[in-house]
Design an enzyme around this catalytic site. Sequence first.
Site, mmCIF file in Angstrom:
data_model
loop_
_atom_site.group_PDB
_atom_site.id
_atom_site.type_symbol
_atom_site.label_atom_id
_atom_site.label_comp_id
_atom_site.label_asym_id
_atom_site.label_seq_id
_atom_site.Cartn_x
_atom_site.Cartn_y
_atom_site.Cartn_z
ATOM 1 N N ASN A 10 -7.236 0.765 12.333
ATOM 2 C CA ASN A 10 -6.088 1.383 11.666
ATOM 3 C C ASN A 10 -6.625 2.443 10.708
ATOM 4 O OD1 ASN A 10 -3.809 2.041 10.199
ATOM 5 N ND2 ASN A 10 -3.751 0.108 9.055
ATOM 6 N N TRP A 11 -6.463 3.699 11.104
ATOM 7 C CA TRP A 11 -7.045 4.789 10.298
ATOM 8 C C TRP A 11 -6.218 5.089 9.048
ATOM 9 C CZ3 TRP A 11 -8.438 9.032 14.508
ATOM 10 C CH2 TRP A 11 -9.388 8.493 15.396
ATOM 11 N N LYS A 12 -5.028 4.517 8.968
ATOM 12 C CA LYS A 12 -4.114 4.795 7.840
ATOM 13 C C LYS A 12 -3.932 6.304 7.695
ATOM 14 C CE LYS A 12 -5.852 0.610 5.739
ATOM 15 N NZ LYS A 12 -5.689 -0.323 4.648
ATOM 16 N N HIS A 100 3.016 -3.528 8.664
ATOM 17 C CA HIS A 100 1.779 -3.552 7.876
ATOM 18 C C HIS A 100 2.135 -3.777 6.409
ATOM 19 C CE1 HIS A 100 -1.918 -2.235 5.930
ATOM 20 N NE2 HIS A 100 -2.516 -2.453 7.081
ATOM 21 N N GLU A 102 1.146 -2.470 3.802
ATOM 22 C CA GLU A 102 1.347 -1.254 3.003
ATOM 23 C C GLU A 102 2.759 -0.713 3.209
ATOM 24 O OE1 GLU A 102 -2.197 0.761 4.322
ATOM 25 O OE2 GLU A 102 -3.390 -0.688 3.206
ATOM 26 N N GLU A 172 -3.010 -10.713 8.193
ATOM 27 C CA GLU A 172 -3.720 -9.904 7.209
ATOM 28 C C GLU A 172 -3.352 -10.356 5.790
ATOM 29 O OE1 GLU A 172 -5.052 -5.922 8.965
ATOM 30 O OE2 GLU A 172 -3.073 -5.618 8.102
ATOM 31 N N GLY A 178 -8.542 -3.908 2.081
ATOM 32 C CA GLY A 178 -9.133 -2.818 1.308
ATOM 33 C C GLY A 178 -9.833 -3.256 0.033
ATOM 34 N N SER A 218 -10.643 -6.443 5.215
ATOM 35 C CA SER A 218 -12.066 -6.268 4.880
ATOM 36 C C SER A 218 -13.010 -6.773 5.978
ATOM 37 C CB SER A 218 -12.380 -6.921 3.528
ATOM 38 O OG SER A 218 -11.671 -6.272 2.495
ATOM 39 N N GLY A 239 -9.328 -1.709 8.937
ATOM 40 C CA GLY A 239 -8.933 -0.485 8.234
ATOM 41 C C GLY A 239 -10.142 0.372 7.917
ATOM 42 N N GLY A 240 -10.616 0.279 6.692
ATOM 43 C CA GLY A 240 -11.693 1.146 6.191
ATOM 44 C C GLY A 240 -12.886 1.270 7.126
HETATM 45 C C1 PEP Z 1 -5.740 -2.779 7.402
HETATM 46 O O1 PEP Z 1 -5.450 -1.664 6.988
HETATM 47 O O2 PEP Z 1 -5.020 -3.315 8.243
HETATM 48 C C2 PEP Z 1 -6.948 -3.411 6.894
HETATM 49 C C3 PEP Z 1 -7.221 -4.615 7.287
HETATM 50 O O3 PEP Z 1 -7.733 -2.682 6.032
HETATM 51 P P1 PEP Z 1 -9.254 -3.034 5.580
HETATM 52 O O4 PEP Z 1 -10.015 -3.389 6.820
HETATM 53 O O5 PEP Z 1 -9.740 -1.774 4.958
HETATM 54 O O6 PEP Z 1 -9.178 -4.187 4.637
#
Ligand code: PEP
Length: 260
Positions: A10-12, A100, A102, A172, A178, A218, A239-240
Amino acid sequence: MARRPLIAGNWKMHKNHLEGVQLTQKLAWALSREDTDAVEVAVCPPFTALRSVGTLIDGDKLPIALGAQDCHPEAQGAYTGEISASMLAKLGVQYVIVGHSERRQYAGEDDELVNRKARAVLGADMRPIVCVGEVLEERESGRTAEVVQGQVRGSLAGLSGDQVAGLVVAYEPVWAIGTGRAATADDAQETIAVIRSTVADLVGQGAADELRIQYGGSVKSSNAEELATKPDVDGALVGGASLDADEFALIVTGSARRAR
Ligand code: PEP
């Protein structure tokens, strides 16, 4: 029953279309056929990069699925700034993230809206990745199972067993997204097992056994392999770490080692 894990990036709100193409090319170079046979890999760029990344994937026949990060529940209409599921399907999108945390946090999305979005995605012949997860306060007060069960019931309400079997749920925990503080593999397994039994209650054991449930929060190359040892964890939503092609490829490799 063997479920093929899905590792989705997930590049956000990162990467314009040029950067997105570069990242996807680099990722494809770093992946081996052995790995992509064992686990499915997807990237979920921002809307503006879907066309370019999709064209690259198609043109070079890359073993990478295309995903989007959201969609509107309606098929069309006066919804300025929104994108419908069928518009995404037309671009070759196969997965759409819905709910999600966010979006739940910043756009006020609730389970009812997530359910409508999931239906829209299914209606356009794509697979929703339905996100659920507790906030820190809920975990600390021992309410993780109750919260996640409620989100699963609300987000999947009214779907058939066949529909649920073909979609993806991403567990999640919000406190892990994050933050660099991932759930332990045992904690992820425990909550994902709760999700699977909730789904069995809703639509039957057969569909629950087929459903893929990812862990997200994470995930890095250092914890991906241990997560992949857990029987109910079917991949990761990343994500990251998905913004770095080498790191993301290592996550895929670690997961694939356990899936083979
Ligand atoms: C996400 O955005 O779904 C996520 C899990 O982010 P991260 O891996 O950065 O915690």
